[in-house]
Write an enzyme that holds these catalytic residues in place. Structure first.
Site, mmCIF file in Angstrom:
data_model
loop_
_atom_site.group_PDB
_atom_site.id
_atom_site.type_symbol
_atom_site.label_atom_id
_atom_site.label_comp_id
_atom_site.label_asym_id
_atom_site.label_seq_id
_atom_site.Cartn_x
_atom_site.Cartn_y
_atom_site.Cartn_z
ATOM 1 N N LYS A 1 0.858 -1.186 0.000
ATOM 2 C CA LYS A 1 0.000 0.000 0.000
ATOM 3 C C LYS A 1 0.895 1.238 0.000
ATOM 4 O O LYS A 1 2.084 1.184 0.337
ATOM 5 C CB LYS A 1 -0.935 0.018 1.221
ATOM 6 C CG LYS A 1 -0.236 0.006 2.578
ATOM 7 C CD LYS A 1 0.283 1.352 3.056
ATOM 8 C CE LYS A 1 0.983 1.256 4.406
ATOM 9 N NZ LYS A 1 1.713 2.520 4.765
ATOM 10 N N ASP B 1 -1.887 -1.455 10.587
ATOM 11 C CA ASP B 1 -2.159 -1.506 9.149
ATOM 12 C C ASP B 1 -2.866 -2.789 8.719
ATOM 13 O O ASP B 1 -3.455 -2.839 7.636
ATOM 14 C CB ASP B 1 -0.852 -1.391 8.347
ATOM 15 C CG ASP B 1 -0.331 0.037 8.285
ATOM 16 O OD1 ASP B 1 -1.100 0.962 8.601
ATOM 17 O OD2 ASP B 1 0.840 0.214 7.923
#
Length: 276
Positions: A8, A138
Site C-alpha cells: 500500500k 495496518d
C-alpha cells in the site's frame, strides 16, 4: 492455496496527536498497489512450519525467527479459536521491508483470509478485521484491501471515493531502513491544514503537491537526504505527485503514463505499474 499479498501507499499522512496509550492519532489515506509478495499455505499433518525466501527480513520475525513472524501469529490467532490443523507456509518476500509499504501487515492479513477460505470458517470481514487489529495497525486495511481514510491509530476506517486506475505508479526504495519507532521519535503532532478526504475526492492529482503532506518527511529528510533526493528525482521525471509512503523509506510518484527510463543505483529497489 497461493495468494499474492500486495503493498500500500499513503496519500497524505498527518500525525495529529500523541495518545495516552503511547500511540499517535493519524489521518491518512491507504491505497492498495500492485507490488506483491507470494504466500503459499498447505496443510501439514505433523507440525506448523514457515519458510521465508526472497528478501531477508531484519529483526524479530526475520529468517531464523519464524515463530515471531506476523504470518504465523495470524495463523495462531485463528488456530486457538477454531482448532485448526498444522500448516506449512511458504512466504516469498518481494515487497521491501522498512519501507512504509505495509508488506508485513499485508502478509498477515492475507494469511487470515487464506485460512478463512481453506477451512471454510465463513468469517465476515469485520471479524477478520478484529483479528487483524491484534497484529498491527495496518493489518485490518488489507482485509477489504480498498482505498480508505484512516484515523486514530490507523484502525478507524472511512470510505473515500477515489479511483486512480488511469494513472501509473513508480515506487523506489533506497538502501535505508527506517524503523517505525525511529520515525515517530522525530515528529511534532499537529492538526492538518486541509481536509484530506475533500482533497482526494474533489481536487485533481496535479494539485495534490501543494495540499497533501507526509508529516514524517519533516524529520526524516534532513537525516536521510537520499530519500528527499528520490522525491525530487520523481518530480523531475514528470510525476504529478510524489511523496514518501508511511514512515519511509520508500518514495512513490504518480504519473500520467509509464516511465520509460529511471536510472537508479544497483542497491535501490524499484517497482512500477498501473494503479489499481
Amino acid at each position: 492455496m497461493i495468494l499474492f499479498p500486495n503493498a500500500k501507499i499513503n496519500l497524505g499522512l498527518n500525525i495529529v496527536a500523541k495518545r495516552k496509550d503511547g500511540y499517535h492519532d493519524i489521518v491518512s489515506c491507504l491505497y492498495p498497489i500492485g507490488w506483491q509478495d507470494v504466500l503459499e499455505v498447505l496443510e501439514n499433518k505433523k507440525k506448523t512450519e514457515l519458510k521465508i525466501t526472497g528478501l531477508d527480513i531484519p529483526g524479530p520475525g526475520g529468517a531464523g525467527k519464524e515463530k515471531d513472524n506476523l504470518v504465523l501469529r495470524a495463523y495462531e490467532l485463528l488456530r486457538k479459536d477454531y482448532n485448526l490443523p498444522a500448516v506449512t507456509v511458504h512466504l516469498h518476500k518481494i515487497i521491501p521491508t522498512g519501507a512504509g509499504l505495509g508488506g508485513g501487515s499485508a502478509d498477515a492479513a492475507f494469511m487470515l483470509r487464506a485460512v478463512n477460505e481453506m477451512y471454510q470458517l465463513f468469517l465476515d470481514d469485520f471479524i477478520l478485521e478484529d483479528y487483524a487489529s491484534r497484529l498491527g495497525s495496518d493489518c485490518p486495511f488489507f482485509i477489504q484491501n480498498k482505498p480508505v481514510i484512516v484515523r486514530e491509530r490507523g484502525d478507524v476506517f472511512e470510505d473515500v471515493q477515489l479511483d486512480l486506475k488511469e494513472y501509473w505508479l513508480v515506487v523506489v526504495k533506497p538502501p535505508v531502513h527506517v524503523s517505525t519507532a525511529e520515525a515517530y521519535a522525530g515528529v511534532s503532532p499537529a492538526s492538518p491544514e486541509h481536509n484530506l478526504k475533500e482533497i482526494l475526492e474533489q481536487k485533481p492529482v496535479e494539485e495534490w503537491k501543494n495540499l497533501l503532506h507526509n508529516s514524517f518527511e519533516d524529520s526524516l529528510f534532513p537525516r536521510f537526504p537520499q530519500i528527499k533526493e528520490l522525491k525530487e528525482r520523481l518530480y523531475t521525471a514528470g510525476a504529478l505527485y510524489a511523496s514518501m509512503s508511511g514512515s519511509g523509506s520508500a518514495v512513490y510518484g504518480i504519473f500520467r503514463q509509464p516511465v520509460p527510463a529511471f536510472s537508479l543505483e544497483a542497491d535501490y529497489q524499484f517497482w512500477q505499474g498501473p494503479m489499481r
